[in-house]
Design an enzyme around this catalytic site. Structure first.
Site, PDB file in Angstrom:
ATOM      1  N   GLU A   1       0.786  -1.238   0.000  1.00 36.39           N
ATOM      2  CA  GLU A   1       0.000   0.000   0.000  1.00 36.39           C
ATOM      3  C   GLU A   1       0.818   1.290   0.000  1.00 36.39           C
ATOM      4  OE1 GLU A   1      -3.239  -0.193   2.791  1.00 36.39           O
ATOM      5  OE2 GLU A   1      -4.167  -1.807   1.655  1.00 36.39           O
TER       6      GLU A   1
ATOM      7  N   GLU B   1      -5.763  -8.631  -0.210  1.00 30.30           N
ATOM      8  CA  GLU B   1      -6.451  -8.420   1.070  1.00 30.30           C
ATOM      9  C   GLU B   1      -7.914  -8.118   0.811  1.00 30.30           C
ATOM     10  OE1 GLU B   1      -4.828  -5.459   3.757  1.00 30.30           O
ATOM     11  OE2 GLU B   1      -2.773  -6.083   3.350  1.00 30.30           O
TER      12      GLU B   1
END
Ligand code: BDP
Length: 579
Positions: A397, A491
């Protein structure tokens, strides 16, 4: 670096046990000479491996972020005489400087990876004092940026303040979280071995040892000889390729021969023969497409924090098997070598992730890239021979603060980082985990072999609306398919408080978590470009304090003490193909 091992040439002492720790909140230890060790009255006992936080919560160190000095004494045995003696630390969170009898001996490299130090004080037949100054603060411009009150204020993000201050959603445990060893190896011995083994039985070994050293490699009755620094190649006939269904491992012996052809050093590594490649939208293992079913995990447990916990490892691999998972991502940092031993032996596919979480391109400097490259190199050096490792993940991220600098500045950064990793290991695909803010044309996608996305539709976006969440997921899967690569959902998930129930879709209930996961899984399975998904998370885990978290991030399908929530049974049915 060679992992500690014991044979006729090599030996080690495991320094696990009760050490002493002295906290240094004012950073005076260095100036005041704490490197020589402290009197017991100034210190607390601490178990190594283990994090200081929960162990010493009652003494006031639960949220401690800063320097601490850990010490122990060790007798160097007579058998170590005449050998190269080193201190090896499997990791220090996040950085350490090591002293032997008060003298500086060396410091850690990239976080979560092993390092070794040497000292003239490490000689046989005496007791030495080992002192490690460990610090769990992170620099602002590092590959995983730190944060402090100043940044929270300057960014106008006071609601994002965590205690202890972190930019990531897991606890910044401090301490020596993996074993520390005293090792003895031959002087002029083998310093590193790079192994690559493919499904056709071909093994290539490149050995680092003094120049001109004569090297012999043997595996499964086959032998080949060559010299240090040059690839030595051999072929095992009728090899059993490594796969989740048959995780066949082979012991490779690497020997250094002296001028008379007599063995002067020997190390053993365990590997497996297999191929991984990307072809169109597919990920192939030994030529066959694989669907990844599994989890993002954490190294986390009650009391020991991030400290190596062997019973928990045994349990976790049992649960992975029970639930029918075939893969794990080492979110968000390299895990212990003990973890990878299990993955190799149990046939669990691993996406091995470097420690770079929420990279912030407002602060990235040339030094950030250099550190990031060093972390990737050290990870590939440590784990490159592992058959379980099917891909490297170079970041999690980046650009999650939605900073415009991410789009304008990150392209060249990723180009260098990915090209470097590919040159170090051309045998494995590369990826990174994309956050929605970084966009569907995230500059890192141009470099990656697999497009991985983290998506929390149904939780942070469209909460309580599973149908809408699936539509949003489908739109993103369709959009990233245009990159022409395999797409992976690294995720997805929802928090669930074990024991919380409802007949209607309600956040935090076991039913909502199970229903969201079921709906996402159906979408991943039917999407032609998608190679699978990892539920976030395997188990509940501790985070820093924030009003968004009830001590733990509750997205585990198991509780922190590994009891199943409803989602665990649902996944088991999905993954094991039950009705
Ligand atoms: C993702 C992060 C992960 C978090 C998760 C969450 O990659 O570390 O724990 O969200 O919010 O964005 O649960």
């Amino acid at each position: 670096m060679i992992r500690p091992q014991r044979n006729s040439f090599r030996d080690f002492i495991d320094l696990s046990g009760i050490w002493r720790i002295r906290f240094d909140p004012d950073d005076v230890g260095e100036a005041e000479g704490w490197c020589a060790g402290s009197i017991p009255a100034d210190t607390h006992p601490i178990a190594v491996p283990g994090s200081w936080n929960e162990q010493l919560a009652e003494a006031g160190f639960m949220d401690y972020l800063g320097a601490a000095w850990l010490q122990t004494d060790v007798f160097v045995p007579p058998s170590f005489e005449g050998r190269r003696i080193r201190l090896r630390c499997d990791s220090a969170d996040f950085a350490a400087r090591v002293f032997v009898d008060g003298e500086f001996a060396g410091e850690s490299g990239p976080a979560f990876l092993p390092f070794e130090v040497e000292s003239e004080r490490l000689v046989a037949c005496r007791t030495v004092r080992i002192v490690a100054r460990v610090d769990n603060r992170l620099a602002l411009e590092g590959p995983t940026p730190g944060v402090g009150m100043e940044q929270y204020v300057a960014e106008g993000r006071l609601r994002d303040e965590y205690r202890p201050a972190v930019r990531f959603d897991f606890f910044p445990y401090g301490g020596l979280n993996r074993p520390v060893w005293l090792t003895a190896t031959p002087v002029g011995g083998i310093e590193a071995v790079k192994l690559r083994a493919s499904a056709d039985g071909r093994l290539t070994a490149t050995v680092e040892a003094p120049a001109g050293s004569h090297i012999r490699i043997s595996v499964a009755g086959q032998e080949a000889e060559g010299f240090a620094g040059e690839p030595v190649i051999l072929r095992v006939p009728d090899v059993r390729p490594w796969s989740p269904a048959d995780p066949a491992l082979y012991d490779v012996a690497v020997e250094r021969l002296d001028a008379l052809g007599v063995v002067a050093d020997r190390v053993e590594l365990r590997t497996g023969f297999r191929d991984v490649e990307v072809c169109g939208h597919e990920l192939l293992l030994n030529g066959q497409p694989v669907t990844l079913k599994g989890f993002g995990k954490h190294e986390d447990g009650p009391i020991r924090g991030r400290g190596l916990d062997l019973p928990q490892l045994v349990k976790d691999f049992g649960l992975l098997d029970w639930i029918g998972a075939n893969s794990v991502r080492t979110s968000h940092y390299p895990y212990s070598e003990a973890f990878l031993d299990f993955a190799d032996a149990r046939g669990v596919l691993v996406i091995d992730e470097v420690f770079s979480v929420n990279l912030d391109f407002r602060r990235v400097t040339d030094a950030t890239l250099v550190q990031h490259q060093a972390a990737v190199r050290a990870l590939i050096d440590r784990d490159g021979h592992r058959p379980s490792v099917i891909a490297w993940s170079l970041a999690n991220e980046p650009g999650y603060l939605n900073e415009p600098e991410y789009r304008s500045r990150s392209g060249p950064y990723w180009k260098v980082l990915f090209e470097d990793a590919r040159a170090l290991d051309p045998t494995r695909p590369l990826t990174h985990a994309n956050v929605g803010y970084a966009g569907l044309d995230d500059p890192a996608f141009d470099q990656a072999d697999v497009v991985s996305i983290n998506r929390y539709f149904g939780w942070y976006q469209a909460p309580g609306q599973i149908e809408r969440a699936v539509e949003l997921l489908r739109a993103d899967l369709d959009a990233v398919t245009r990159h022409g690569k395999p797409v992976f959902v690294a995720e997805f998930g929802a928090d669930a408080l074990a024991g919380q129930h409802s007949t209607s879709p309600q956040l935090f209930t076991e039913e909502y978590q199970a229903d969201l996961i079921t709906a996402f899984w159906a979408e991943l399975e039917r999407h032609p470009a998608c190679i699978g998904g990892h539920v976030w998370n395997f188990a509940d885990f501790r985070t820093a304090q924030h009003f968004r978290r009830v001590v733990l991030n509750l997205k585990g399908v198991f509780t922190r003490d590994r009891q199943p929530k409803r989602a665990a049974f649902v996944l088991r049915d999905l993954w094991k193909g039950r009705p």
